[in-house]
Motif scaffolding. Sequence first.
Motif, PDB file in Angstrom:
ATOM      1  N   PRO A 177       0.810  -1.228   0.000  1.00  0.00           N
ATOM      2  CA  PRO A 177       0.000   0.000   0.000  1.00  0.00           C
ATOM      3  C   PRO A 177       0.839   1.272   0.000  1.00  0.00           C
ATOM      4  CG  PRO A 177      -0.915  -1.581   1.541  1.00  0.00           C
ATOM      5  CD  PRO A 177       0.386  -2.142   1.081  1.00  0.00           C
ATOM      6  N   LEU A 178       1.931   1.288   0.760  1.00  0.00           N
ATOM      7  CA  LEU A 178       2.791   2.473   0.791  1.00  0.00           C
ATOM      8  C   LEU A 178       3.465   2.706  -0.557  1.00  0.00           C
ATOM      9  CD1 LEU A 178       4.486   2.105   4.306  1.00  0.00           C
ATOM     10  CD2 LEU A 178       2.739   3.751   3.621  1.00  0.00           C
ATOM     11  N   VAL A 179       3.873   1.620  -1.203  1.00  0.00           N
ATOM     12  CA  VAL A 179       4.509   1.731  -2.522  1.00  0.00           C
ATOM     13  C   VAL A 179       3.528   2.310  -3.547  1.00  0.00           C
ATOM     14  CG1 VAL A 179       5.386   0.383  -4.465  1.00  0.00           C
ATOM     15  CG2 VAL A 179       6.250  -0.050  -2.185  1.00  0.00           C
ATOM     16  N   VAL A 180       2.328   1.773  -3.575  1.00  0.00           N
ATOM     17  CA  VAL A 180       1.336   2.204  -4.564  1.00  0.00           C
ATOM     18  C   VAL A 180       0.896   3.652  -4.315  1.00  0.00           C
ATOM     19  CG1 VAL A 180      -0.969   1.774  -5.475  1.00  0.00           C
ATOM     20  CG2 VAL A 180       0.535  -0.148  -4.974  1.00  0.00           C
ATOM     21  N   LEU A 181       0.613   3.984  -3.059  1.00  0.00           N
ATOM     22  CA  LEU A 181       0.148   5.331  -2.737  1.00  0.00           C
ATOM     23  C   LEU A 181       1.215   6.386  -3.026  1.00  0.00           C
ATOM     24  CD1 LEU A 181      -1.776   4.671   0.598  1.00  0.00           C
ATOM     25  CD2 LEU A 181      -2.763   5.252  -1.626  1.00  0.00           C
ATOM     26  N   SER A 182       2.459   6.102  -2.648  1.00  0.00           N
ATOM     27  CA  SER A 182       3.530   7.064  -2.919  1.00  0.00           C
ATOM     28  C   SER A 182       3.794   7.198  -4.407  1.00  0.00           C
ATOM     29  CB  SER A 182       4.812   6.645  -2.188  1.00  0.00           C
ATOM     30  OG  SER A 182       5.226   5.349  -2.594  1.00  0.00           O
ATOM     31  N   ASP A 183       3.669   6.098  -5.148  1.00  0.00           N
ATOM     32  CA  ASP A 183       3.857   6.153  -6.602  1.00  0.00           C
ATOM     33  C   ASP A 183       2.758   6.980  -7.268  1.00  0.00           C
ATOM     34  OD1 ASP A 183       5.296   4.989  -9.057  1.00  0.00           O
ATOM     35  OD2 ASP A 183       3.201   4.430  -9.446  1.00  0.00           O
ATOM     36  N   ILE A 184       1.519   6.819  -6.814  1.00  0.00           N
ATOM     37  CA  ILE A 184       0.415   7.609  -7.364  1.00  0.00           C
ATOM     38  C   ILE A 184       0.600   9.082  -7.030  1.00  0.00           C
ATOM     39  CG2 ILE A 184      -2.062   8.049  -7.192  1.00  0.00           C
ATOM     40  CD1 ILE A 184      -2.472   5.070  -6.785  1.00  0.00           C
ATOM     41  N   TRP A 185       0.958   9.382  -5.786  1.00  0.00           N
ATOM     42  CA  TRP A 185       1.149  10.770  -5.372  1.00  0.00           C
ATOM     43  C   TRP A 185       2.227  11.461  -6.192  1.00  0.00           C
ATOM     44  CZ3 TRP A 185       5.532  13.053  -3.073  1.00  0.00           C
ATOM     45  CH2 TRP A 185       5.338  14.353  -2.607  1.00  0.00           C
ATOM     46  N   LYS A 186       3.292  10.736  -6.506  1.00  0.00           N
ATOM     47  CA  LYS A 186       4.416  11.335  -7.228  1.00  0.00           C
ATOM     48  C   LYS A 186       4.151  11.477  -8.721  1.00  0.00           C
ATOM     49  CE  LYS A 186       9.460  11.065  -7.420  1.00  0.00           C
ATOM     50  NZ  LYS A 186       9.597  11.439  -8.833  1.00  0.00           N
ATOM     51  N   GLY A 187       3.390  10.565  -9.305  1.00  0.00           N
ATOM     52  CA  GLY A 187       3.270  10.562 -10.763  1.00  0.00           C
ATOM     53  C   GLY A 187       1.928  10.951 -11.332  1.00  0.00           C
ATOM     54  N   ILE A 188       0.923  11.155 -10.480  1.00  0.00           N
ATOM     55  CA  ILE A 188      -0.420  11.394 -11.002  1.00  0.00           C
ATOM     56  C   ILE A 188      -0.519  12.702 -11.781  1.00  0.00           C
ATOM     57  CG2 ILE A 188      -1.187  12.469  -8.830  1.00  0.00           C
ATOM     58  CD1 ILE A 188      -3.951  11.248  -9.360  1.00  0.00           C
ATOM     59  N   GLY A 189       0.114  13.753 -11.288  1.00  0.00           N
ATOM     60  CA  GLY A 189       0.036  15.045 -11.965  1.00  0.00           C
ATOM     61  C   GLY A 189       0.751  15.055 -13.294  1.00  0.00           C
ATOM     62  N   TRP A 190       1.959  14.499 -13.311  1.00  0.00           N
ATOM     63  CA  TRP A 190       2.740  14.470 -14.542  1.00  0.00           C
ATOM     64  C   TRP A 190       2.087  13.562 -15.588  1.00  0.00           C
ATOM     65  CZ3 TRP A 190       6.398  17.590 -16.167  1.00  0.00           C
ATOM     66  CH2 TRP A 190       7.207  17.209 -17.242  1.00  0.00           C
ATOM     67  N   GLY A 191       1.528  12.454 -15.135  1.00  0.00           N
ATOM     68  CA  GLY A 191       0.871  11.548 -16.067  1.00  0.00           C
ATOM     69  C   GLY A 191      -0.398  12.110 -16.675  1.00  0.00           C
ATOM     70  N   SER A 192      -1.025  13.064 -15.990  1.00  0.00           N
ATOM     71  CA  SER A 192      -2.271  13.648 -16.508  1.00  0.00           C
ATOM     72  C   SER A 192      -2.031  14.627 -17.646  1.00  0.00           C
ATOM     73  CB  SER A 192      -3.023  14.363 -15.380  1.00  0.00           C
ATOM     74  OG  SER A 192      -2.272  15.470 -14.903  1.00  0.00           O
ATOM     75  N   ILE A 193      -0.766  15.044 -17.862  1.00  0.00           N
ATOM     76  CA  ILE A 193      -0.478  16.029 -18.917  1.00  0.00           C
ATOM     77  C   ILE A 193      -0.877  15.500 -20.282  1.00  0.00           C
ATOM     78  CG2 ILE A 193       1.381  17.248 -20.108  1.00  0.00           C
ATOM     79  CD1 ILE A 193       2.829  17.496 -17.476  1.00  0.00           C
ATOM     80  N   ILE A 194      -0.557  14.239 -20.549  1.00  0.00           N
ATOM     81  CA  ILE A 194      -0.873  13.650 -21.860  1.00  0.00           C
ATOM     82  C   ILE A 194      -2.383  13.623 -22.081  1.00  0.00           C
ATOM     83  CG2 ILE A 194      -0.679  11.560 -23.264  1.00  0.00           C
ATOM     84  CD1 ILE A 194       1.905  10.945 -21.805  1.00  0.00           C
ATOM     85  N   TYR A 195      -3.127  13.246 -21.037  1.00  0.00           N
ATOM     86  CA  TYR A 195      -4.586  13.192 -21.176  1.00  0.00           C
ATOM     87  C   TYR A 195      -5.178  14.585 -21.338  1.00  0.00           C
ATOM     88  CZ  TYR A 195      -4.178   8.345 -19.627  1.00  0.00           C
ATOM     89  OH  TYR A 195      -3.854   7.024 -19.530  1.00  0.00           O
ATOM     90  N   LEU A 196      -4.641  15.570 -20.629  1.00  0.00           N
ATOM     91  CA  LEU A 196      -5.138  16.942 -20.772  1.00  0.00           C
ATOM     92  C   LEU A 196      -4.871  17.470 -22.180  1.00  0.00           C
ATOM     93  CD1 LEU A 196      -4.022  18.444 -17.340  1.00  0.00           C
ATOM     94  CD2 LEU A 196      -6.371  18.120 -18.122  1.00  0.00           C
TER      95      LEU A 196
END
Length: 315
Positions: A177-196
């Motif tokens: 859970p810590l691995v997944v949550l920290s990975d989402i927190w770190k990459g969610i904003g940058w990954g949304s650029i392509i979709y935007l």
Amino acid sequence: MVVNEARTEVLPAKKSKTWTKVWSFRHAYLFMLPAFIWYLVFSYYPMYGILIAFKDFKYNLGILGSPWEGLRFFKQFLNDSSFYSVLHNTLSISALKLLFGFPAPLVLALMLNAVMHGKIKRIFQTISYLPHFVSWVVVVTLMQKILSPNVGLVNDIREHMGLKPIFFMGMPSLFYPLVVLSDIWKGIGWGSIIYLAALTNIDPHLYEAADMDGAGRWSKLFKITLPTLTPTIGILLIFSLSGILNAGFDQIWLMQTPATLSVSEILDTYVLKTGLQQGQFAYSTAIGLFKSVISLFLIVIVNKVSKKVSDVSLW
């Protein structure tokens, strides 16, 4: 003889025309030259070292002088007692990241796209992008400080509530859970650029026509927005599935503790330990090559399946 003469006249003309085009774009090629040299030196030349995986490497003999061992180290890895646990941990972490982390940027992009006020939208975008530029060293250090059983903020709150402190970073049950949550927190904003960026290409007239037909927000989402984003989602999914053996070396290596070793030992960390710490260079190279070959097969298979199912592919 006439045909041959015609051929000898046409070929030099084509060749000269090609070189004329090359010379006309000489500035562009000169601009690309540093990148070409970088890839040649740091990406292609090191592939010469793959030979170590098939040899009993000796320092005094060098790569070419070391005796051939064939597939000995590959068989050794497949018969190793750690093979199944390392592979299981790698696939488990990658699958959880894919299950929860892959749709997260898409959801954020849709939420930001639904915000009509431009200033609020830009503020949220900036806040969500910032974690991407923070290194995993800083992120894991912050996690250790916040979740520390002695001086951590979370455990301080638990003590005020009358609860016992928990060593979060040392509990195998909480590692994933810590691995997944920290990975989402770190990459969610940058990954949304392509979709935007993909969302800006949607014709606004489609939404206007949907409004005239009485379509609601959810109806427009499932009938217009998501179908339009399907090619982008498909390409990113292909990349994610092909890299399923890459569980994230930096993050796992920094979060790994002796207490969580049974669930945190992945292929990349295992390669580092066997290669640099134990000096088994041929064995670790064989493991790395095994991983690369499997990843190559995965990207080819996933791309082929995606092309047949949804007509979305890389080539």
